[in-house]
Write a protein that holds these residues in place. Structure first.
Motif, PDB file in Angstrom:
ATOM      1  N   UNK A   1      10.244   0.281   7.804  1.00  0.00           N
ATOM      2  CA  UNK A   1      10.142   1.687   7.460  1.00  0.00           C
ATOM      3  C   UNK A   1       8.851   2.014   6.748  1.00  0.00           C
ATOM      4  N   UNK A   2       8.875   3.153   6.085  1.00  0.00           N
ATOM      5  CA  UNK A   2       7.712   3.624   5.336  1.00  0.00           C
ATOM      6  C   UNK A   2       8.054   3.641   3.849  1.00  0.00           C
ATOM      7  N   UNK A   3       7.122   3.089   3.047  1.00  0.00           N
ATOM      8  CA  UNK A   3       7.344   2.969   1.618  1.00  0.00           C
ATOM      9  C   UNK A   3       6.705   4.154   0.906  1.00  0.00           C
ATOM     10  N   UNK A   4       7.314   4.562  -0.195  1.00  0.00           N
ATOM     11  CA  UNK A   4       6.763   5.634  -1.011  1.00  0.00           C
ATOM     12  C   UNK A   4       5.732   5.046  -1.987  1.00  0.00           C
ATOM     13  N   UNK A   5       5.437   5.773  -3.036  1.00  0.00           N
ATOM     14  CA  UNK A   5       4.510   5.257  -4.043  1.00  0.00           C
ATOM     15  C   UNK A   5       5.256   4.352  -5.020  1.00  0.00           C
ATOM     16  N   UNK A   6       4.495   3.604  -5.826  1.00  0.00           N
ATOM     17  CA  UNK A   6       5.078   2.728  -6.845  1.00  0.00           C
ATOM     18  C   UNK A   6       5.493   3.580  -8.040  1.00  0.00           C
TER      19      UNK A   6
ATOM     20  N   UNK B   1      12.265   3.455   0.177  1.00  0.00           N
ATOM     21  CA  UNK B   1      11.976   3.153   1.576  1.00  0.00           C
ATOM     22  C   UNK B   1      12.828   4.029   2.477  1.00  0.00           C
ATOM     23  N   UNK B   2      12.235   4.493   3.578  1.00  0.00           N
ATOM     24  CA  UNK B   2      12.998   5.206   4.605  1.00  0.00           C
ATOM     25  C   UNK B   2      12.676   4.577   5.951  1.00  0.00           C
ATOM     26  N   UNK B   3      13.685   4.453   6.785  1.00  0.00           N
ATOM     27  CA  UNK B   3      13.454   3.973   8.145  1.00  0.00           C
ATOM     28  C   UNK B   3      12.734   5.057   8.945  1.00  0.00           C
ATOM     29  N   UNK B   4      11.900   4.641   9.878  1.00  0.00           N
ATOM     30  CA  UNK B   4      11.039   5.592  10.587  1.00  0.00           C
ATOM     31  C   UNK B   4      11.178   5.540  12.101  1.00  0.00           C
ATOM     32  N   UNK B   5      12.017   4.692  12.632  1.00  0.00           N
ATOM     33  CA  UNK B   5      12.142   4.603  14.084  1.00  0.00           C
ATOM     34  C   UNK B   5      12.933   5.766  14.656  1.00  0.00           C
ATOM     35  N   UNK B   6      13.872   6.291  13.881  1.00  0.00           N
ATOM     36  CA  UNK B   6      14.685   7.429  14.307  1.00  0.00           C
ATOM     37  C   UNK B   6      14.914   8.357  13.120  1.00  0.00           C
ATOM     38  N   UNK B   7      15.293   9.589  13.408  1.00  0.00           N
ATOM     39  CA  UNK B   7      15.735  10.525  12.378  1.00  0.00           C
ATOM     40  C   UNK B   7      17.026  11.186  12.846  1.00  0.00           C
ATOM     41  N   UNK B   8      17.815  11.608  11.874  1.00  0.00           N
ATOM     42  CA  UNK B   8      19.064  12.312  12.140  1.00  0.00           C
ATOM     43  C   UNK B   8      18.919  13.779  11.752  1.00  0.00           C
ATOM     44  N   UNK B   9      19.568  14.632  12.526  1.00  0.00           N
ATOM     45  CA  UNK B   9      19.632  16.062  12.214  1.00  0.00           C
ATOM     46  C   UNK B   9      21.097  16.464  12.182  1.00  0.00           C
ATOM     47  N   UNK B  10      21.624  16.722  10.992  1.00  0.00           N
ATOM     48  CA  UNK B  10      22.990  17.196  10.832  1.00  0.00           C
ATOM     49  C   UNK B  10      22.983  18.726  10.788  1.00  0.00           C
ATOM     50  N   UNK B  11      23.921  19.356  11.499  1.00  0.00           N
ATOM     51  CA  UNK B  11      24.053  20.805  11.436  1.00  0.00           C
ATOM     52  C   UNK B  11      25.505  21.183  11.677  1.00  0.00           C
ATOM     53  N   UNK B  12      25.859  22.379  11.231  1.00  0.00           N
ATOM     54  CA  UNK B  12      27.249  22.847  11.261  1.00  0.00           C
ATOM     55  C   UNK B  12      27.421  23.952  12.294  1.00  0.00           C
ATOM     56  N   UNK B  13      28.452  23.813  13.131  1.00  0.00           N
ATOM     57  CA  UNK B  13      28.785  24.810  14.149  1.00  0.00           C
ATOM     58  C   UNK B  13      30.104  25.467  13.749  1.00  0.00           C
TER      59      UNK B  13
ATOM     60  N   UNK C   1       4.781   9.279  17.250  1.00  0.00           N
ATOM     61  CA  UNK C   1       3.529   9.711  16.596  1.00  0.00           C
ATOM     62  C   UNK C   1       3.766  10.232  15.183  1.00  0.00           C
ATOM     63  N   UNK C   2       4.833   9.738  14.538  1.00  0.00           N
ATOM     64  CA  UNK C   2       5.109  10.110  13.137  1.00  0.00           C
ATOM     65  C   UNK C   2       5.231  11.621  12.931  1.00  0.00           C
ATOM     66  N   UNK C   3       5.607  12.357  13.967  1.00  0.00           N
ATOM     67  CA  UNK C   3       5.740  13.809  13.822  1.00  0.00           C
ATOM     68  C   UNK C   3       7.032  14.199  13.114  1.00  0.00           C
ATOM     69  N   UNK C   4       8.073  13.422  13.304  1.00  0.00           N
ATOM     70  CA  UNK C   4       9.356  13.727  12.690  1.00  0.00           C
ATOM     71  C   UNK C   4       9.496  12.920  11.411  1.00  0.00           C
ATOM     72  N   UNK C   5       9.593  13.620  10.294  1.00  0.00           N
ATOM     73  CA  UNK C   5       9.685  12.962   8.997  1.00  0.00           C
ATOM     74  C   UNK C   5      10.976  13.374   8.285  1.00  0.00           C
TER      75      UNK C   5
ATOM     76  N   UNK D   1       0.864  -1.178   0.000  1.00  0.00           N
ATOM     77  CA  UNK D   1       0.000   0.000   0.000  1.00  0.00           C
ATOM     78  C   UNK D   1       0.901   1.229   0.000  1.00  0.00           C
ATOM     79  N   UNK D   2       0.707   2.086  -0.963  1.00  0.00           N
ATOM     80  CA  UNK D   2       1.576   3.249  -1.095  1.00  0.00           C
ATOM     81  C   UNK D   2       1.508   4.128   0.152  1.00  0.00           C
ATOM     82  N   UNK D   3       2.700   4.480   0.664  1.00  0.00           N
ATOM     83  CA  UNK D   3       2.792   5.330   1.841  1.00  0.00           C
ATOM     84  C   UNK D   3       2.618   4.611   3.163  1.00  0.00           C
ATOM     85  N   UNK D   4       2.533   3.288   3.141  1.00  0.00           N
ATOM     86  CA  UNK D   4       2.256   2.530   4.369  1.00  0.00           C
ATOM     87  C   UNK D   4       3.553   2.111   5.061  1.00  0.00           C
ATOM     88  N   UNK D   5       3.406   1.725   6.314  1.00  0.00           N
ATOM     89  CA  UNK D   5       4.518   1.145   7.060  1.00  0.00           C
ATOM     90  C   UNK D   5       4.691  -0.310   6.625  1.00  0.00           C
TER      91      UNK D   5
END
Length: 396
Positions: free
Chosen positions: A180-185, A203-215, A275-279, A80-84
């Protein structure tokens, strides 16, 4: 002859008349100007965190472009497109018939090679007996031994080819390599796809997300030089449209060198997804702080004036006269601003700034209280701990 008494009366009346004519009316005393009533309050003294803020785009720890490992015609789309999806779930099915036929062909050839090997081994054993009784020449016996070994190698090659064909048949069922979560076909059934080339979906994994930033290296050396990935430095994240930094993560990667082109050091924070808030791909702001708390002086933004290139605040002295105080501004916290230099913790200030008043002006102070509700939103810790995780979870 006139009476002396009458003469004295006439002289007295003349003196009074002369005094009345020569005197001028007295001017009324000028009244003092009223003092200007001004809202006055003591500066706020509070322990705050000196946050450093950065912008970032969220990234998935794992991103996979799903490609077929064999060429063929798409028979069906099984997701199913967009499903876990879970690791191992069937995503796309290719037409398996050509690969099934190849397996059958190689299976038959394997069976033929196995029969040939058995025959060669039987002849080898017979030649061994005949050679022992001198009934067969040594050269002929050796030939049968080598023939048995050749049949053994042919069988091994045929079994390897059969195993490869069975793998190709298995690869016609394209399965998810991760949770993870699948995109469309991207390609629909009936189309021919090429091995390792055609992208079926993503496909993207959905359990965690990374935030890269430069200091920038100046800030890093001044504030974070003692920080390592093991420090468990807390990082707070705010998404576009959110009012506060409600997502907590941890700094878990620091690059091994400063980028000489930009003069910055790349770091990474990892956040658990709730709650799928971070994408992945979302724009976000993050903030970190090197120390726990700093005792600071704060004033309302309305109390700060601008004088050419300087910022100043009007302080109220003991004689209720306004004084010019040049200040250095720190970070903003809601409607309050941290004052790094220029004010003391016991100073009184004009809350509304130089709107109607100026330095040196005496005023009538009208005591008010500065709103400090913004300070309640400041998170009290900059290091990951079990108590911090529990408090943030309750806040969510």
């Amino acid at each position: 002859m006139k009476s002396p008494t009458k003469s004295m009366i006439v002289l007295l009346l003349a003196s009074l008349l002369l005094a009345a004519c020569s005197s001028e009316p007295a001017e009324p005393q000028a009244s003092a100007a009223p003092l200007q009533p001004i809202d006055v309050a003591h500066v706020v003294r509070a322990d705050i965190i000196d946050w450093s803020q950065f912008t970032t785009r969220l990234q998935a720890p794992q991103t996979v472009e799903v490609r077929p490992r064999v060429s063929g015609v798409i028979e069906s789309i099984e997701f199913v497109e967009g499903a876990e999806v879970k690791q191992g779930d069937l995503l796309v099915k290719l037409d398996p018939r050509p690969y099934a036929a190849e397996v059958d062909r190689l299976t038959a050839q394997r069976d033929a090679a196995l029969a040939a090997l058995k025959q060669a081994q039987l002849e080898e054993r017979r030649s061994t007996r005949l050679r022992a009784s001198n009934a067969m020449a040594a050269e002929q016996a050796d030939a049968r031994v080598f023939q048995a070994q050749q049949r053994q190698a042919e069988l091994a090659a045929m079994e390897a080819a059969l195993q490869a064909a069975q793998l190709n048949l298995e690869f016609t069922d394209i399965r998810s390599p991760l949770n993870g979560r699948v995109s469309n076909a991207f390609i629909q059934p009936g189309n021919t796809v090429n091995a390792n080339a055609s992208v079926l979906t993503q496909l993207v994994s959905t359990e965690q997300v990374h935030a890269y930033f430069d200091i920038d290296e100046r800030s890093w050396n001044a504030q974070f030089s003692d920080v390592t990935a093991a420090t468990q430095l807390a990082v707070y994240l705010q998404l576009t449209g959110e009012n506060d930094y409600q997502h907590m993560g941890m700094l878990d990667f620091i690059d091994n060198r400063v980028n000489f082109n930009t003069g910055t050091l790349r770091v990474r924070a990892t956040f658990d997804v709730a709650d799928n808030k971070l994408r992945p791909g979302a724009f976000a702001r993050v903030r970190i702080a090197p120390q726990q708390k700093i005792s600071s002086v704060l004033v309302p933004e309305t109390a700060i004036g601008t004088d050419l290139k300087n910022r100043f605040v009007l302080a109220v002295n003991a004689e209720n006269t306004l004084e010019y105080r040049q200040v250095t501004l720190g970070p903003r916290i809601g409607t309050l601003r941290v004052i790094e230099t220029g004010l003391n913790g016991d100073d009184r200030i004009a809350v509304n700034g130089p709107a109607r008043v100026g330095p040196g002006m005496p005023i009538e102070p009208r005591d008010v209280t500065i709103d400090t509700s913004a300070l309640a939103q400041v998170l009290p810790e900059t290091r990951i701990s079990s108590e911090l995780e529990q408090s943030v979870a309750q806040a969510r």
